[in-house]
Design an enzyme around this catalytic site. Structure first.
Site, PDB file in Angstrom:
ATOM      1  N   THR A  56       0.963  -1.214   0.017  1.00 47.85           N
ATOM      2  CA  THR A  56       0.078   0.005  -0.017  1.00 47.85           C
ATOM      3  C   THR A  56       0.949   1.220   0.001  1.00 47.85           C
ATOM      4  OG1 THR A  56      -1.639  -1.136   1.229  1.00 47.85           O
ATOM      5  CG2 THR A  56      -1.931   1.083   1.244  1.00 47.85           C
ATOM      6  N   GLU A  57       0.362   2.442  -0.696  1.00 50.14           N
ATOM      7  CA  GLU A  57       1.065   3.603  -0.944  1.00 50.14           C
ATOM      8  C   GLU A  57      -0.182   4.401  -0.466  1.00 50.14           C
ATOM      9  OE1 GLU A  57       2.894   4.174  -4.440  1.00 50.14           O
ATOM     10  OE2 GLU A  57       4.257   2.311  -4.140  1.00 50.14           O
ATOM     11  N   GLY A 101      -1.270   6.724  -2.179  1.00 47.38           N
ATOM     12  CA  GLY A 101      -2.092   7.107  -3.260  1.00 47.38           C
ATOM     13  C   GLY A 101      -2.907   5.896  -3.740  1.00 47.38           C
ATOM     14  N   ALA A 102      -2.402   4.735  -3.345  1.00 45.81           N
ATOM     15  CA  ALA A 102      -3.024   3.274  -3.825  1.00 45.81           C
ATOM     16  C   ALA A 102      -2.944   2.088  -2.796  1.00 45.81           C
ATOM     17  CB  ALA A 102      -1.849   3.015  -5.203  1.00 45.81           C
ATOM     18  N   GLU A 123      -3.227 -15.068   2.766  1.00 48.59           N
ATOM     19  CA  GLU A 123      -3.491 -13.887   3.644  1.00 48.59           C
ATOM     20  C   GLU A 123      -4.885 -13.729   4.037  1.00 48.59           C
ATOM     21  OE1 GLU A 123      -1.758 -10.172   2.140  1.00 48.59           O
ATOM     22  OE2 GLU A 123      -2.806  -8.979   3.529  1.00 48.59           O
ATOM     23  N   GLN A 141     -36.197 -12.240  26.376  1.00 50.73           N
ATOM     24  CA  GLN A 141     -35.990 -13.026  25.116  1.00 50.73           C
ATOM     25  C   GLN A 141     -35.302 -12.340  23.962  1.00 50.73           C
ATOM     26  OE1 GLN A 141     -39.682 -12.942  22.448  1.00 50.73           O
ATOM     27  NE2 GLN A 141     -39.811 -15.153  22.607  1.00 50.73           N
ATOM     28  N   LEU A 143     -24.980  -5.413  24.208  1.00 46.12           N
ATOM     29  CA  LEU A 143     -25.724  -6.338  25.630  1.00 46.12           C
ATOM     30  C   LEU A 143     -25.027  -6.099  26.770  1.00 46.12           C
ATOM     31  CD1 LEU A 143     -26.297  -9.828  23.635  1.00 46.12           C
ATOM     32  CD2 LEU A 143     -27.953  -8.357  24.589  1.00 46.12           C
ATOM     33  N   GLY A 185     -24.372  -3.037  27.731  1.00 50.64           N
ATOM     34  CA  GLY A 185     -24.797  -1.726  28.328  1.00 50.64           C
ATOM     35  C   GLY A 185     -23.390  -0.721  28.441  1.00 50.64           C
TER      36      GLY A 185
END
Ligand SMILES: Cc1cc2nc3c(=O)[nH]c(=O)nc-3n(C[C@H](O)[C@H](O)[C@H](O)COP(=O)(O)OP(=O)(O)OC[C@H]3O[C@@H](n4cnc5c(N)ncnc54)[C@H](O)[C@@H]3O)c2cc1C
Length: 381
Positions: free
Chosen positions: A127-128, A130-131, A244, A281, A339, A341
């Protein structure tokens, strides 16, 4: 349903990994999260236990076993204890095929012993800035000058970016040749002009070093090219990406299972309106739905592990596993936060850390959208 992926030797290995993590990792991981990195010593200790380089031939210090079930055990155990700082999955599952399958004898001699012992930490730079998804759009170049390539460019978001000693860097050796102009070069720590940028601050996985890499006129010996000739990089990457993606899917299911178990326990203990949360429930139905989906995901992923071992895992199989399980992981973790909280939002609860750590799973290794592209294209409309 009974899980039948593993044999006795994998179960024994799991005990070893579990004991190692409990002793060497769990007590320190919170500190490593603050540090933004794990110490190199833990890599060496893991190497001494034989946790790296199963597929590395014995003559180079490995076990010479190509059985992804061992990789699976390590990833599952790491995820189970939330030790997301350890970049072992990247080293073992993602890098091993490059180092074992694409190297010549001379390169094997130079790199494999350190790879297996944990003294040579690896990374991959695709990865760069820009890409990312559009890998063909990379701009890092390698220009041949005699026995060397001169490399210029930069990479970003690189896992093990700070700790790594050896980086597979995706470069353009012929910018005019499209996919055929891409090659893989091994860059080594200490090469002049190869520098690290920031250890990037992330939403989660705080103990994992994810960094920028810069290359300014780095002279890389031609002997560090992966493969027999230039221009093979794109195909080499495409070959290795399914493994990967499977590794990420294994982690996704393990994370979903872990958080689900913790949440079921929480719902037994926590009371509201005079009864525990499991008596509502809504709680039971939600947990029932999530448990069903996670178990179905588990069986698909186990089948993918077997297919990989048999040399039959296709890019489409792996893309399905990757997008489905990582989206599921995010959904499970998010619902489990609900769940819990308010406690679900407190970092002292594992579910909160799991929520932060899980978000990236649908992004790296190829985004959900790119996975769907791979699957959709296979229909040949
Ligand atoms: C923590 C972390 C660790 C990483 N580790 C590594 C590493 O070790 N080595 C490495 O090389 N990279 C690494 N990456 C980079 C990662 O692989 C990329 O971020 C990822 O591939 C996406 O690329 P991008 O960020 O450039 O997003 P973009 O490609 O810009 O995508 C942006 C959005 O557009 C969508 N999109 C893009 N193209 C299409 C399309 N054709 N159709 C539909 N939608 C599309 C994407 O799905 C996404 O939603 C890492 C990233 C992170 C966050």
């Amino acid at each position: 349903m009974r899980r039948d992926l593993f044999d006795e030797e994998h179960d024994l290995f799991r005990e070893t990994v579990r004991e190692f993590l409990a002793r060497e990792v769990v007590p320190h991981h919170a500190q490593w999260e603050k540090d933004g990195i794990v110490p190199r010593e833990v890599w060496k200790k893991a190497g001494e236990l034989g946790m790296f380089g199963f597929s590395v031939p014995e003559e180079y210090g490995g076990s010479g076993i190509s059985d992804f079930r061992y990789n699976t055990v390590i990833v599952e155990e790491i995820i189970r204890v939330g030790a997301t700082g350890l970049g072992f999955g990247l080293h073992n599952d993602i890098m091993a095929p490059y180092l074992v399958d694409l190297t010549n004898d001379e390169q094997k001699q130079r790199w494999l012993p350190g790879f297996a012992s944990g003294e040579l930490i690896t990374a991959i730079g695709m990865t760069e800035p820009g890409a990312g998804s559009d890998l063909q759009g990379i701009r890092t170049t390698a220009v041949r000058e005699g026995d060397h390539y001169v490399v210029n460019g930069q990479k970003t978001f690189i896992t093990n970016g700070i700790n790594s000693d050896l980086v597979v860097v995706v470069v353009k050796t012929d910018p005019s040749a499209g996919a055929r102009g891409t090659s893989l070069l091994m860059l080594e720590r200490g090469m002049e002009g190869f520098t690290r940028g920031r250890n990037l601050e992330k939403v989660g996985m705080h103990a994992q070093d994810t960094a920028e890499l810069f290359f300014q006129n780095v002279r890389v010996p031609v002997a560090n090219l992966l493969g027999d000739e230039e221009g093979q990089g794109f195909f080499q990457l495409m070959n290795n990406l399914p493994q990967e993606r499977l590794s990420i899917a294994v982690a996704a299911v393990a994370a979903a299972e872990t958080v689900l178990e913790e949440t079921i326990a929480y719902c037994r203990d926590r009371t509201a309106f005079g009864r525990n949360l499991g008596k509502f429930q809504n709680t039971r139905f939600l947990l029932a739905e999530l448990a069903t989906e996670v178990e179905i995901a588990r069986h698909y992923v186990d089948k993918c592990v077997r297919a990989l071992n048999a040399g039959e895992l296709t890019a489409v199989d792996a893309a399905k596993a990757k997008w489905w399980t990582t989206e599921l992981q995010n959904r499970v973790v998010d619902r489990c936060v609900q769940l819990h909280g308010g406690y679900g939002y407190m970092l002292e609860y594992p579910v909160a850390k799991a929520w932060l750590d899980s978000r990236v799973q649908t992004i790296y290794g190829g985004t959900t959208e790119i996975m769907k592209e791979i699957i959709g294209r296979s229909f040949r409309f």
